[in-house]
Design a protein around this motif. Structure first.
Motif, mmCIF file in Angstrom:
data_model
loop_
_atom_site.group_PDB
_atom_site.id
_atom_site.type_symbol
_atom_site.label_atom_id
_atom_site.label_comp_id
_atom_site.label_asym_id
_atom_site.label_seq_id
_atom_site.Cartn_x
_atom_site.Cartn_y
_atom_site.Cartn_z
ATOM 1 N N LYS A 42 -7.148 3.939 -8.331
ATOM 2 C CA LYS A 42 -6.065 4.836 -8.745
ATOM 3 C C LYS A 42 -5.787 4.756 -10.255
ATOM 4 C CE LYS A 42 -5.171 6.559 -4.660
ATOM 5 N NZ LYS A 42 -6.291 6.086 -3.828
ATOM 6 N N LEU A 71 4.412 5.417 3.288
ATOM 7 C CA LEU A 71 4.452 6.614 4.136
ATOM 8 C C LEU A 71 5.019 6.261 5.510
ATOM 9 C CD1 LEU A 71 0.943 8.068 3.201
ATOM 10 C CD2 LEU A 71 3.169 8.997 2.519
ATOM 11 N N ALA A 115 -0.009 9.509 -3.424
ATOM 12 C CA ALA A 115 -1.056 8.500 -3.652
ATOM 13 C C ALA A 115 -1.824 8.791 -4.940
ATOM 14 C CB ALA A 115 -2.009 8.447 -2.463
ATOM 15 N N HIS A 116 -2.024 10.094 -5.228
ATOM 16 C CA HIS A 116 -2.832 10.478 -6.394
ATOM 17 C C HIS A 116 -1.968 10.854 -7.592
ATOM 18 C CE1 HIS A 116 -6.082 12.194 -3.439
ATOM 19 N NE2 HIS A 116 -5.810 10.919 -3.240
ATOM 20 N N SER A 122 0.135 5.158 -4.594
ATOM 21 C CA SER A 122 -0.895 4.150 -4.299
ATOM 22 C C SER A 122 -1.378 3.498 -5.591
ATOM 23 C CB SER A 122 -2.093 4.803 -3.608
ATOM 24 O OG SER A 122 -3.127 3.842 -3.433
ATOM 25 N N ASP A 125 3.429 12.363 -0.164
ATOM 26 C CA ASP A 125 2.311 11.435 -0.308
ATOM 27 C C ASP A 125 1.790 11.636 -1.730
ATOM 28 O OD1 ASP A 125 -0.155 10.234 -0.496
ATOM 29 O OD2 ASP A 125 -0.783 10.772 1.524
ATOM 30 N N THR A 176 -6.750 15.741 3.459
ATOM 31 C CA THR A 176 -6.156 14.512 2.943
ATOM 32 C C THR A 176 -6.907 13.316 3.498
ATOM 33 O OG1 THR A 176 -4.092 13.261 2.655
ATOM 34 C CG2 THR A 176 -4.423 14.271 4.806
ATOM 35 N N PHE A 177 -6.554 12.149 2.982
ATOM 36 C CA PHE A 177 -7.077 10.914 3.549
ATOM 37 C C PHE A 177 -6.340 10.658 4.867
ATOM 38 C CE2 PHE A 177 -7.225 6.138 3.464
ATOM 39 C CZ PHE A 177 -8.577 6.060 3.750
ATOM 40 N N VAL A 234 0.987 16.358 0.302
ATOM 41 C CA VAL A 234 0.016 15.567 -0.465
ATOM 42 C C VAL A 234 -0.266 16.300 -1.779
ATOM 43 C CG1 VAL A 234 -2.333 14.632 -0.492
ATOM 44 C CG2 VAL A 234 -1.046 14.700 1.658
ATOM 45 N N THR A 274 -2.440 9.541 5.633
ATOM 46 C CA THR A 274 -1.286 10.449 5.643
ATOM 47 C C THR A 274 -0.886 10.796 7.073
ATOM 48 O OG1 THR A 274 -2.415 11.502 3.758
ATOM 49 C CG2 THR A 274 -0.444 12.594 4.583
ATOM 50 N N SER A 304 0.842 -1.208 0.000
ATOM 51 C CA SER A 304 0.000 0.000 0.000
ATOM 52 C C SER A 304 0.869 1.248 0.000
ATOM 53 C CB SER A 304 -0.914 0.030 1.238
ATOM 54 O OG SER A 304 -0.147 0.263 2.407
ATOM 55 N N CYS A 305 0.248 2.344 -0.280
ATOM 56 C CA CYS A 305 0.904 3.649 -0.153
ATOM 57 C C CYS A 305 1.114 3.956 1.327
ATOM 58 C CB CYS A 305 0.011 4.708 -0.806
ATOM 59 S SG CYS A 305 0.528 6.401 -0.560
ATOM 60 N N THR A 306 0.141 3.542 2.136
ATOM 61 C CA THR A 306 0.251 3.784 3.584
ATOM 62 C C THR A 306 1.541 3.170 4.121
ATOM 63 O OG1 THR A 306 -2.156 3.669 3.692
ATOM 64 C CG2 THR A 306 -0.981 3.520 5.777
ATOM 65 N N GLY A 359 -1.950 -1.911 -3.362
ATOM 66 C CA GLY A 359 -0.512 -1.899 -3.602
ATOM 67 C C GLY A 359 0.041 -0.493 -3.546
HETATM 68 C C1 LIG Z 1 -3.966 11.130 -0.133
HETATM 69 C C2 LIG Z 1 -3.874 9.673 0.186
HETATM 70 N N1 LIG Z 1 -2.843 9.223 0.899
HETATM 71 C C3 LIG Z 1 -2.698 7.915 1.184
HETATM 72 C C4 LIG Z 1 -3.631 6.984 0.768
HETATM 73 C C5 LIG Z 1 -3.442 5.552 1.135
HETATM 74 O O1 LIG Z 1 -3.260 4.742 0.015
HETATM 75 P P1 LIG Z 1 -3.302 3.148 0.159
HETATM 76 O O2 LIG Z 1 -4.742 2.753 0.214
HETATM 77 O O3 LIG Z 1 -2.603 2.632 -1.052
HETATM 78 O O4 LIG Z 1 -2.574 2.822 1.417
HETATM 79 C C6 LIG Z 1 -4.738 7.403 0.033
HETATM 80 C C7 LIG Z 1 -5.730 6.428 -0.420
HETATM 81 O O5 LIG Z 1 -6.571 6.657 -1.215
HETATM 82 C C8 LIG Z 1 -4.860 8.779 -0.267
HETATM 83 O O6 LIG Z 1 -5.910 9.230 -0.968
#
Ligand SMILES: Cc1ncc(COP(=O)(O)O)c(C=O)c1O
Length: 400
Positions: A184, A62, A157-158, A179, A155, A83-84, A129, A87, A57-59, A191
């Motif tokens: 995405k 981070l 992700a986008h 992400s 971040d 943000t989501f 972000v 982050t 994941s992106c998480t 992933g």
């Molecule tokens: C701005 C932002 N950061 C982080 C994430 C986390 O991504 P992931 O679901 O791949 O962990 C998202 C998920 O949509 C996001 O929109």
């Protein structure tokens, strides 16, 4: 009116992805392995990064960025509230303190002036972000980072693929997390990818697989050894070859998918640009957005045309404008158009609000934007007919 529902962001997959995944399933090797290595190399080359690490994941990217930078208890990390939650959650995971700041009114990316005002002797990093795929003001943020000795963690992700001054986001050598979640621009189901300098990526690589040093995956292959060494208490964050197989195919037709996204953005601009009830997202000089999202904001004209009923406050922290927005979303749904809202700002979520005594009025730009935001469908699978349907529904829903 449209007779079938138009989903907000379905994955754009073809037989090629199915075949690539099937091949991995038949290969007898499902976890991190040769496909993941190949995807890492291809991704690093695509963005121009010295190195890349495939993750689940992106998480995870981070979190690993903060761990590798040695950020922990007593440290502060500045994050945008728009943000989501992921982050900011990772800052809590390393035991540091997230310091939320407001965003720029035009891009809704972190506001460099707010960052500068929030810096204290304990500030170690800024989480940047690239909201909706539009790069943040990296020139100003890098300058602040240099002057105050503060790290920049991206971040993204986008933001795949997005550019700042001709350079791809991810090419800077700073820790940058992408992400590949199902919605995405490029998906592997779930992933992510972490890019950065070679040393950061090597340290993150060990931490992503229990802290095992060396490329641990091949200890189960025919040329691998049974022995392994744990150099740090790591995590289980690795990408799998099933995901990487999907990613490689998607990367191969990224240009085609991005071309369509840009056409969709252009279409909305051309067909909604004269509508005073909506404010459209911008693409500023010198950057290229990935157009992951197309977030429009309702203006006061929408409120004048469609005033909210007096008891319309359904969501906590939403004023009358939020009620107008919620009704607009319902209206679009009734017209078979799927939408979403990006984001409920972090300061409104109960955990952060209570832990840090945050009030909605502390972040006026994000608070105001939240009440007006609606993300319209933008993805490569949209036909011209779909786009006309969206525009017709938006205009129809904003008629008094
Ligand atoms: C701005 C932002 N950061 C982080 C994430 C986390 O991504 P992931 O679901 O791949 O962990 C998202 C998920 O949509 C996001 O929109």
């Amino acid at each position: 009116m449209r007779s079938t529902f138009l989903p907000f962001a379905p994955p754009f997959l073809r037989d090629e992805e199915v075949e690539a995944v099937t091949e991995v399933l038949r290969s007898g090797w499902l976890s991190r392995g040769p496909r993941t290595q190949e995807f890492e190399r291809a991704f690093a080359e695509h963005v121009g990064s010295p190195a890349a690490l495939g993750l689940n994941s992106c998480t995870a990217g981070l979190h690993l960025s903060l761990v590798v930078l040695g950020i922990g208890p007593g440290d502060e990390v500045i994050c945008p509230t728009m943000t989501f939650a992921a982050t900011v959650n990772v800052v809590e995971h390393v035991g540091a303190t997230p310091v939320l700041v407001d965003v720029c009114p035009d891009t809704l990316c972190i506001d460099p002036e707010a960052v500068e005002a929030a810096i204290t002797p304990r500030t170690r990093a800024v989480m940047v972000v690239h909201y909706g795929g539009h790069p943040a003001d990296m020139g100003a943020l890098q300058d602040i980072g240099r002057r105050h000795g503060v790290q920049i963690v991206e971040d993204a992700a986008h933001a795949f693929p997005a550019k700042v001054g001709g350079e791809m986001v991810g090419a800077s050598g700073r820790p940058t997390s992408f992400s590949f979640y199902a919605t995405k621009n490029l998906t592997t189901g779930e992933g992510g990818m972490l890019t950065g300098d070679a040393e950061t990526i090597e340290r993150a690589r060990a931490l992503s697989l229990h802290g095992i040093v060396g490329d641990a995956w091949d200890r189960h292959s025919d040329n691998g050894r049974w022995s392994y060494r744990v150099a740090a208490p790591g995590f289980k964050y690795n990408m799998t070859d099933v995901q990487a197989a999907l990613g490689l195919v998607q990367l191969g037709r990224l240009d085609e998918m991005q071309r369509r996204r840009r056409e969709v953005a252009r279409f909305y601009r051309e067909h909604l640009g004269d509508e005073p009830a909506v404010l459209l997202p911008v693409e500023k000089e010198g950057v290229e957005s990935s157009w992951h999202l197309f977030p429009i904001r309702l203006t006061d004209v929408a409120r004048e045309r469609c005033p909210p009923p007096p008891d319309a406050h359904r969501t906590p922290d939403l004023g009358p404008m939020g009620a107008v927005r919620d009704r607009f979303i319902d209206e679009l749904r009734r017209r078979n158009i799927g939408t979403s809202v990006h984001y409920i700002p972090v300061h409104l979520h109960p955990y952060y609000r209570e832990r840090y005594a945050l009030e909605p009025g502390m972040f006026p730009v994000a608070q105001d934007a939240f009440q007006r935001l609606v993300s319209l469908p933008i993805h490569p699978g949209l036909t011209d007919e779909d786009l006309h349907d969206v525009v017709e529904a938006v205009r129809g829903a904003l008629r008094p």
